[in-house]
Write an enzyme that holds these catalytic residues in place. Structure first.
Site, mmCIF file in Angstrom:
data_model
loop_
_atom_site.group_PDB
_atom_site.id
_atom_site.type_symbol
_atom_site.label_atom_id
_atom_site.label_comp_id
_atom_site.label_asym_id
_atom_site.label_seq_id
_atom_site.Cartn_x
_atom_site.Cartn_y
_atom_site.Cartn_z
ATOM 1 N N ASP A 29 87.184 30.670 44.304
ATOM 2 C CA ASP A 29 87.543 30.668 45.718
ATOM 3 C C ASP A 29 88.032 32.043 46.160
ATOM 4 O OD1 ASP A 29 87.280 27.974 47.029
ATOM 5 O OD2 ASP A 29 88.378 27.380 45.250
ATOM 6 N N HIS A 53 88.087 17.653 45.469
ATOM 7 C CA HIS A 53 86.631 17.755 45.484
ATOM 8 C C HIS A 53 85.939 16.501 44.969
ATOM 9 C CE1 HIS A 53 86.800 22.007 46.518
ATOM 10 N NE2 HIS A 53 87.698 22.171 45.557
ATOM 11 N N GLU A 63 94.249 31.240 45.675
ATOM 12 C CA GLU A 63 92.793 31.343 45.724
ATOM 13 C C GLU A 63 92.283 31.969 47.015
ATOM 14 O OE1 GLU A 63 91.359 27.370 45.141
ATOM 15 O OE2 GLU A 63 92.874 26.488 46.433
#
Length: 267
Positions: free
Chosen positions: A177, A45, A152
């Site tokens: 998530d 990310h 996730e």
């Protein structure tokens, strides 16, 4: 090579780390000085690149901290290049099947235990200094590198037994998530999320040769941190901690934060 975090886990002790979102090696040194055991640097990310990861690995070595990296995907070449910087573990996002997990395991281990490409002049192998005893280095790397798999998605929960059987060492539950995958975006305390979390925790306990991980949390209005007694705990992240510290300082000095004026906000 000796992985202090993995050693503590083998001894039955709890380890504590944080997410590293910023790219400054100083933050890694600070984490070690503060007493954390490890940092998970995020390449999924963030804009972190390999030269930055290598400098962060050097900083981790200075303070005796275990540096691991969340790679952007489960690609063997990506995992290989990150490992060659000298980090001590890999975090693979969105593991959903035993095949996914086996792919990550193979990328982490040298032949005959896996498919990791061999090069004896990288930082991981001390730039060639280990060539006379390279077989010993290979054995040590296969033993000490730590593989963390992010669970996730609903599929990851469903196939957790296969994922563990494939060789994932830490099953890390990504509740945010997971909430999205279960159709309850952002509701990390939703009963469906907690039920899925419990299923993973029970599977890890039954497996016996892996460890569970999560981000400890507090329910609204409660002071006590909920850890579920997992041995691999990750306390927040550097960005949020720094932003919160600045915001607290602004409030203490009688100023409104920029977010109050619509100029920014906390994720």
């Amino acid at each position: 090579m000796k992985n202090r975090t993995k050693e503590l886990l083998r001894e039955g002790k709890r380890v504590l780390g944080t997410w590293g979102m910023l790219g400054d090696p100083t933050t890694i040194e600070l984490a070690g000085i503060a007493g954390l055991d490890f940092v998970l640097v995020d390449m999924e990310h963030t804009a972190r690149d390999l030269p930055t990861i290598e400098h962060m690995a050097r900083a981790a070595d200075v303070v005796g901290l275990t540096l691991m990296v969340r790679v952007p995907d489960n690609d063997p070449k990506t995992i290989l290049r990150v490992l060659e910087t000298g980090v001590q573990g890999i975090v693979v996002p969105q593991l959903e099947t035993g095949e996914d997990a086996a792919r990550a395991v193979a990328a982490m281990r040298y032949p005959l235990n896996g498919d990791r490409g061999v090069c004896s002049i990288t930082r991981a192998s001390r730039y060639g200094a280990l060539r006379p005893k390279f077989a010993e280095y290979v054995e040590s790397a296969d033993r000490e590198l730590l593989l963390v798999g992010l669970i996730e998605t609903a599929a990851g929960v469903e196939n957790i037994d296969d994922i563990l059987a494939a060789g994932v060492e830490v099953a890390f539950i990504g509740r945010r998530d997971l909430s999205g995958s279960l159709g309850v975006h952002g509701a990390a305390e939703h009963p469906m999320v907690l039920e899925a979390q419990e299923r993973v925790l029970k599977a890890v306990a039954a497996h016996g040769r892996a460890w569970a991980g999560l981000v400890p949390y507090r329910k609204p209005g409660e002071e006590e941190w909920i850890t579920h007694d997992v041995p691999f705990a990750v306390y927040r992240n550097d960005i949020s901690l720094l932003l919160e510290a600045y915001q607290n300082g602004v409030r203490m000095l009688g100023r409104e934060s920029a977010s109050a004026h619509g100029q920014g906000g906390q994720r």
